[in-house]
Design an enzyme around this catalytic site. Structure first.
Site, PDB file in Angstrom:
ATOM      1  N   ASN A 137      -1.129   2.348   5.960  1.00 25.60           N
ATOM      2  CA  ASN A 137      -0.267   1.331   5.374  1.00 25.60           C
ATOM      3  C   ASN A 137       0.333   0.545   6.527  1.00 25.60           C
ATOM      4  O   ASN A 137       0.964   1.145   7.404  1.00 25.60           O
ATOM      5  CB  ASN A 137       0.841   1.988   4.551  1.00 25.60           C
ATOM      6  CG  ASN A 137       1.893   0.981   4.102  1.00 25.60           C
ATOM      7  OD1 ASN A 137       1.596  -0.196   3.913  1.00 25.60           O
ATOM      8  ND2 ASN A 137       3.122   1.438   3.935  1.00 25.60           N
ATOM      9  N   GLY A 138       0.141  -0.761   6.534  1.00 25.94           N
ATOM     10  CA  GLY A 138       0.666  -1.591   7.617  1.00 25.94           C
ATOM     11  C   GLY A 138      -0.331  -2.669   7.973  1.00 25.94           C
ATOM     12  O   GLY A 138      -1.305  -2.895   7.235  1.00 25.94           O
TER      13      GLY A 138
ATOM     14  N   ARG B 218       3.359   0.437  -5.582  1.00 31.16           N
ATOM     15  CA  ARG B 218       3.258  -0.134  -4.230  1.00 31.16           C
ATOM     16  C   ARG B 218       1.967  -0.938  -4.038  1.00 31.16           C
ATOM     17  O   ARG B 218       1.797  -1.609  -3.012  1.00 31.16           O
ATOM     18  CB  ARG B 218       3.290   0.979  -3.184  1.00 31.16           C
ATOM     19  CG  ARG B 218       4.565   1.769  -3.144  1.00 31.16           C
ATOM     20  CD  ARG B 218       4.483   2.846  -2.087  1.00 31.16           C
ATOM     21  NE  ARG B 218       4.411   2.282  -0.762  1.00 31.16           N
ATOM     22  CZ  ARG B 218       5.452   2.017   0.011  1.00 31.16           C
ATOM     23  NH1 ARG B 218       6.661   2.317  -0.411  1.00 31.16           N
ATOM     24  NH2 ARG B 218       5.306   1.489   1.203  1.00 31.16           N
TER      25      ARG B 218
ATOM     26  N   TRP C 116      -2.853  -2.446  -1.673  1.00 30.33           N
ATOM     27  CA  TRP C 116      -2.419  -3.816  -1.985  1.00 30.33           C
ATOM     28  C   TRP C 116      -3.049  -4.660  -0.895  1.00 30.33           C
ATOM     29  O   TRP C 116      -2.617  -4.649   0.249  1.00 30.33           O
ATOM     30  CB  TRP C 116      -0.891  -3.905  -1.963  1.00 30.33           C
ATOM     31  CG  TRP C 116      -0.391  -5.292  -2.192  1.00 30.33           C
ATOM     32  CD1 TRP C 116       0.018  -6.189  -1.248  1.00 30.33           C
ATOM     33  CD2 TRP C 116      -0.246  -5.946  -3.451  1.00 30.33           C
ATOM     34  NE1 TRP C 116       0.405  -7.359  -1.843  1.00 30.33           N
ATOM     35  CE2 TRP C 116       0.260  -7.244  -3.184  1.00 30.33           C
ATOM     36  CE3 TRP C 116      -0.497  -5.583  -4.772  1.00 30.33           C
ATOM     37  CZ2 TRP C 116       0.522  -8.158  -4.204  1.00 30.33           C
ATOM     38  CZ3 TRP C 116      -0.234  -6.499  -5.777  1.00 30.33           C
ATOM     39  CH2 TRP C 116       0.263  -7.762  -5.487  1.00 30.33           C
TER      40      TRP C 116
ATOM     41  N   LYS D 105      17.378 -18.992 -10.396  1.00 30.25           N
ATOM     42  CA  LYS D 105      17.572 -17.528 -10.274  1.00 30.25           C
ATOM     43  C   LYS D 105      18.707 -17.095 -11.191  1.00 30.25           C
ATOM     44  O   LYS D 105      18.598 -16.102 -11.899  1.00 30.25           O
ATOM     45  CB  LYS D 105      17.924 -17.114  -8.835  1.00 30.25           C
ATOM     46  CG  LYS D 105      16.810 -17.055  -7.838  1.00 30.25           C
ATOM     47  CD  LYS D 105      15.797 -15.958  -8.022  1.00 30.25           C
ATOM     48  CE  LYS D 105      14.702 -16.362  -8.945  1.00 30.25           C
ATOM     49  NZ  LYS D 105      13.528 -16.983  -8.451  1.00 30.25           N
TER      50      LYS D 105
ATOM     51  N   GLU E 278      17.704 -17.358 -14.932  1.00 26.49           N
ATOM     52  CA  GLU E 278      16.662 -16.385 -15.300  1.00 26.49           C
ATOM     53  C   GLU E 278      17.225 -14.996 -15.577  1.00 26.49           C
ATOM     54  O   GLU E 278      16.846 -14.355 -16.542  1.00 26.49           O
ATOM     55  CB  GLU E 278      15.683 -16.215 -14.122  1.00 26.49           C
ATOM     56  CG  GLU E 278      14.541 -17.155 -14.086  1.00 26.49           C
ATOM     57  CD  GLU E 278      13.551 -16.763 -12.992  1.00 26.49           C
ATOM     58  OE1 GLU E 278      13.953 -16.712 -11.819  1.00 26.49           O
ATOM     59  OE2 GLU E 278      12.394 -16.491 -13.333  1.00 26.49           O
TER      60      GLU E 278
ATOM     61  N   HIS F 125      25.947 -40.000 -10.553  1.00 23.69           N
ATOM     62  CA  HIS F 125      25.157 -40.814 -11.482  1.00 23.69           C
ATOM     63  C   HIS F 125      25.084 -40.181 -12.866  1.00 23.69           C
ATOM     64  O   HIS F 125      24.228 -40.529 -13.658  1.00 23.69           O
ATOM     65  CB  HIS F 125      23.752 -41.033 -10.907  1.00 23.69           C
ATOM     66  CG  HIS F 125      23.766 -41.773  -9.609  1.00 23.69           C
ATOM     67  ND1 HIS F 125      24.074 -43.112  -9.515  1.00 23.69           N
ATOM     68  CD2 HIS F 125      23.575 -41.345  -8.334  1.00 23.69           C
ATOM     69  CE1 HIS F 125      24.052 -43.486  -8.236  1.00 23.69           C
ATOM     70  NE2 HIS F 125      23.756 -42.419  -7.510  1.00 23.69           N
TER      71      HIS F 125
ATOM     72  N   LYS G  92       6.132 -11.894 -15.675  1.00 24.43           N
ATOM     73  CA  LYS G  92       5.907 -12.046 -14.233  1.00 24.43           C
ATOM     74  C   LYS G  92       4.840 -13.096 -13.938  1.00 24.43           C
ATOM     75  O   LYS G  92       4.951 -13.855 -12.997  1.00 24.43           O
ATOM     76  CB  LYS G  92       5.510 -10.697 -13.618  1.00 24.43           C
ATOM     77  CG  LYS G  92       5.379 -10.712 -12.117  1.00 24.43           C
ATOM     78  CD  LYS G  92       6.725 -10.912 -11.431  1.00 24.43           C
ATOM     79  CE  LYS G  92       6.610 -11.164  -9.944  1.00 24.43           C
ATOM     80  NZ  LYS G  92       7.844 -11.741  -9.385  1.00 24.43           N
TER      81      LYS G  92
ATOM     82  N   GLU H 286      16.502 -23.742  -6.790  1.00 22.55           N
ATOM     83  CA  GLU H 286      16.085 -22.341  -6.857  1.00 22.55           C
ATOM     84  C   GLU H 286      17.283 -21.436  -7.176  1.00 22.55           C
ATOM     85  O   GLU H 286      17.160 -20.493  -7.964  1.00 22.55           O
ATOM     86  CB  GLU H 286      15.406 -21.940  -5.535  1.00 22.55           C
ATOM     87  CG  GLU H 286      14.992 -20.494  -5.406  1.00 22.55           C
ATOM     88  CD  GLU H 286      13.999 -20.019  -6.473  1.00 22.55           C
ATOM     89  OE1 GLU H 286      13.501 -20.835  -7.263  1.00 22.55           O
ATOM     90  OE2 GLU H 286      13.763 -18.798  -6.527  1.00 22.55           O
TER      91      GLU H 286
ATOM     92  N   CYS I  57       0.819  -1.228   0.000  1.00 25.30           N
ATOM     93  CA  CYS I  57       0.000   0.000   0.000  1.00 25.30           C
ATOM     94  C   CYS I  57       0.845   1.268   0.000  1.00 25.30           C
ATOM     95  O   CYS I  57       1.995   1.266   0.401  1.00 25.30           O
ATOM     96  CB  CYS I  57      -0.943   0.095   1.194  1.00 25.30           C
ATOM     97  SG  CYS I  57      -2.013  -1.309   1.374  1.00 25.30           S
TER      98      CYS I  57
HETATM   99  C1  AGP Z   1      10.367 -17.243 -10.763  1.00 27.92           C
HETATM  100  O1  AGP Z   1      11.487 -16.462 -10.613  1.00 27.92           O
HETATM  101  C2  AGP Z   1       9.841 -17.325 -12.117  1.00 27.92           C
HETATM  102  N1  AGP Z   1       9.583 -16.044 -12.640  1.00 27.92           N
HETATM  103  C3  AGP Z   1       8.819 -18.394 -12.427  1.00 27.92           C
HETATM  104  O2  AGP Z   1       9.459 -19.631 -12.326  1.00 27.92           O
HETATM  105  C4  AGP Z   1       7.558 -18.445 -11.541  1.00 27.92           C
HETATM  106  O3  AGP Z   1       7.890 -18.901 -10.270  1.00 27.92           O
HETATM  107  C5  AGP Z   1       6.517 -19.359 -12.185  1.00 27.92           C
HETATM  108  O4  AGP Z   1       6.154 -18.860 -13.444  1.00 27.92           O
HETATM  109  C6  AGP Z   1       5.306 -19.568 -11.330  1.00 27.92           C
HETATM  110  O5  AGP Z   1       4.653 -18.371 -11.097  1.00 27.92           O
HETATM  111  P1  AGP Z   1       3.520 -18.256 -10.011  1.00 27.92           P
HETATM  112  O6  AGP Z   1       4.162 -18.456  -8.671  1.00 27.92           O
HETATM  113  O7  AGP Z   1       2.978 -16.867 -10.187  1.00 27.92           O
HETATM  114  O8  AGP Z   1       2.505 -19.301 -10.293  1.00 27.92           O
END
Ligand code: AGP
Length: 618
Positions: A100-101, A27, A72, A495, A498, A514, A613, A491, A2
């Protein structure tokens, strides 16, 4: 997250507030509203973007003092009723407030105020503050005569509030000014000529002034067109330093961080804290997940958990599988949603499906949820976006309280997903008699320490930056982990690929021999997550295997580990913590490693090529 704004000046307040809100839209953007003090309190609200609020607001609205909010959602779905400002006093309204909070004790206060005759129109925690303040000033719901001034009433009300807040407040009986307060949520004042401003950050009023005062916790502010008075907790007037903001708008939006991703990595400290608010009781050794909609009896009867997710959320789910099985003794399966849809799953009675998705809009996840719900399987969604599609489809929803995540690479949504999975697994274990309340008490104590421990890692980020710069030109990276650190290895690799476009693979360390070990070459950077735990010794053996192939080992290890330095080339430290919680710390190191690698390679960090996103297509 927010954003709040305030204005007291000689111009019409509404256009200034709306322009300021547009600057804070990053925000939060699910609904917005303003109140101006004209002939009385006049409030306008709209769901969606600020532009909707703009069309809702009369063009020649009078009033030169006002407050505004872009939301938000945290408590209650996005709607005009839940949008701020929230008012109290009935007809005509006396008090208007934006916040906000998160108010942690809002349920108890709400029940008390309802008992005293206050009528609530929204599901928010904020409306409690409006009525509580009204009560302190006017004595009762229909009270029309003020018994004290707004500022004095606010001070009394704040004594009863637990949680975080940045507040901007108008009183119909005290025109020509607004009052503000802050604790654990940002608040900054902008100083103009014959007009003054308030905002959650400086972007709100950067078009008007660059002279600002940062408000500290427990300070209250009286803002009028001609002056700003700031008081400490005891009500003493404070002398505050005026600072000049040199940032341009874009830098200010990122609070001075070079990228949203870096800002969001830092925000994990508050995001994890906020996700825990109201859900854990250290004293009782209890976890409160009322949103779960499962009785203790139903939790006891669960025979299986089926996790559904994609990408980073899938990595969170994989860690969840270990937790549900190890702590709660419940069989747990996890599927990638795009696979689950087409694999004709066999369903058992007593299955709980958990869909994890930060956006709540991932097409594959939604389709997998529809598939599993067609078997009448109860479904719980874990998401960051109130009102997203998944929240309307799943039977129950747990929200991560991470605030908007702008960087495409998920960071704070991942660690808050993990936070909720810890709570769920421990809750199930407690109910099923697998963990004692005493164990849970000490676990909660450890969990509450995590934000501070993350801050310690952030304070030493230079060492991670240096490491990333050393290997920024490598063509390939490997990430190894065992047990709870295996999902973190996956992960870390995701990262890195990506945002820096470096080839990276995450492996369960035991799998290396293996096949993948054939890929190791002299100098290949191998990140080994080797925090202390049940697989630590095995991890050391894997590190030795890697070293024997002349690869370069970067270990992520506990601060007190004196052994690891004998085998690894570089050791990146995390604070010594509970073995179960170490992934929440290690992942921050890997996020920073990816970030600084991408920075050294001059990549588009917040908007990496080919990525979105939320992936709303199959
Ligand atoms: C994460 O860094 C990615 N952008 C991607 O793997 C993401 O986690 C995936 O598309 C799933 O998205 P969601 O959590 O919005 O479902």
């Amino acid at each position: 997250m927010c954003g709040i704004v305030g204005y007291a000046g000689r111009n019409a307040a509404a256009p200034v507030l709306i322009e300021s809100l547009k600057k804070l839209e990053y925000r939060g953007y699910d609904s917005a509203g303003i109140t101006v003090l004209g002939s009385g309190i006049e409030t306008y609200k709209a769901v969606g973007k600020i532009i909707n609020l703009e069309s809702e607001t009369p063009k020649n609205l009078g009033g030169t003092v006002g407050i505004g909010h872009t939301r938000w959602a945290t408590h209650g779905r996005p709607s005009t009723e839940n949008a701020h400002p929230h008012n109290s006093g009935g007809n005509p309204e006396k008090i208007s407030i934006v916040h906000n909070g998160i108010i942690e004790n809002y349920m108890a206060l709400k029940e008390r105020l309802i008992g005293e005759g206050y009528v609530f129109k929204s599901e928010t925690d904020t409306e409690v503050i409006a009525h509580l303040l009204h009560k302190h000033i006017y004595g009762r719901p229909d009270g029309k005569e003020a018994q004290c001034e707004l500022l004095a009433g606010l001070r009394e009300a704040l004594k009863e509030i637990e949680g975080s807040y940045a507040l901007a407040i108008l009183s119909a009986d005290e025109p020509g000014k607004l009052v503000l307060a802050r604790k654990d949520s940002p608040l900054v004042i902008g100083l103009g000529r014959g007009e003054n401003f308030a905002g959650s950050d400086v972007t709100a009023f950067l078009n008007y002034t660059r002279d600002v005062i940062f408000v500290n916790d427990f300070e209250t502010v009286v803002l009028s067109p001609v002056g700003v008075e700031i008081f400490d907790r005891e009500g003493n007037l404070r002398e505050k330093k005026i600072e000049k903001i040199e940032w341009d708008f874009e830098a200010a939006e990122k609070a001075g961080y070079e990228h949203f991703m870096l800002k969001e990595i830092h925000e994990q400290v508050s995001a994890i804290h906020d996700t825990l608010v109201g859900k854990v009781s250290e004293l009782e050794g209890a976890i409160h997940l009322n949103e779960l909609n499962l009785s203790e009896d139903e939790i006891k009867k669960l025979s299986r958990v089926q996790i559904l997710a994609c990408g980073t959320s899938w990595h969170a789910g994989l860690l969840g599988k270990y937790l549900f099985e190890q702590l709660a003794g419940i069989h747990c399966d996890i599927d990638i949603c795009s696979e689950y849809r087409y694999r004709n799953p066999v369903m058992n009675d007593g299955t709980l499906a958990i869909a994890i998705t930060q956006s709540g809009e991932t097409a594959d996840t939604l389709a997998a949820v529809r598939e599993i719900m067609s078997y009448n399987c109860p479904t719980l969604a874990i998401t960051n976006v109130v009102g997203s599609t998944i929240t309307r489809e799943a039977n129950s929803v747990l929200y991560t309280r991470a605030g908007p995540e702008i960087g495409v690479a998920a960071t704070k949504t991942f660690s808050t997903q993990l936070t909720l999975l810890y709570l769920l697994a421990v809750k199930f274990a407690l109910v099923r008699g697998k963990l004692s309340p005493d164990y849970v008490k000490s676990f909660i104590t450890e969990l509450r320490k995590v934000p501070g421990e993350i801050q310690q890692i952030l304070n030493q980020k230079e060492a991670i930056k240096e490491c990333a710069e050393n290997f920024a030109r490598s063509n390939s990276y490997f990430f190894l982990g065992r047990h709870l650190n295996y999902p973190i290895a996956l992960e870390g690799a995701l990262k890195l690929k990506e945002i820096s476009y470096v080839h990276a693979e995450g492996f369960a360390a035991g799998e290396l021999k293996h096949g993948p070990i054939a890929l190791l070459d002299e100098g290949t950077p191998v990140v080994a997550i080797a925090t202390r735990g049940q697989t630590y010794d095995k991890m050391l053996s894997n590190i030795k295997e890697v070293k024997a192939r002349d690869a370069y080992v970067i270990a992520v290890a506990d601060s007190k580990d004196t052994e690891i330095g004998k085998y690894a080339d570089i050791v990146l430290r995390v604070p010594q913590s509970n073995e179960l919680l170490a992934p929440l710390l290690s992942v921050v190191v890997l996020q920073l490693l990816a970030y600084y690698t991408a920075l050294a390679r001059d990549c588009s960090i917040d908007k990496p090529r080919n990525l979105a996103k939320s992936v709303t297509v199959e």
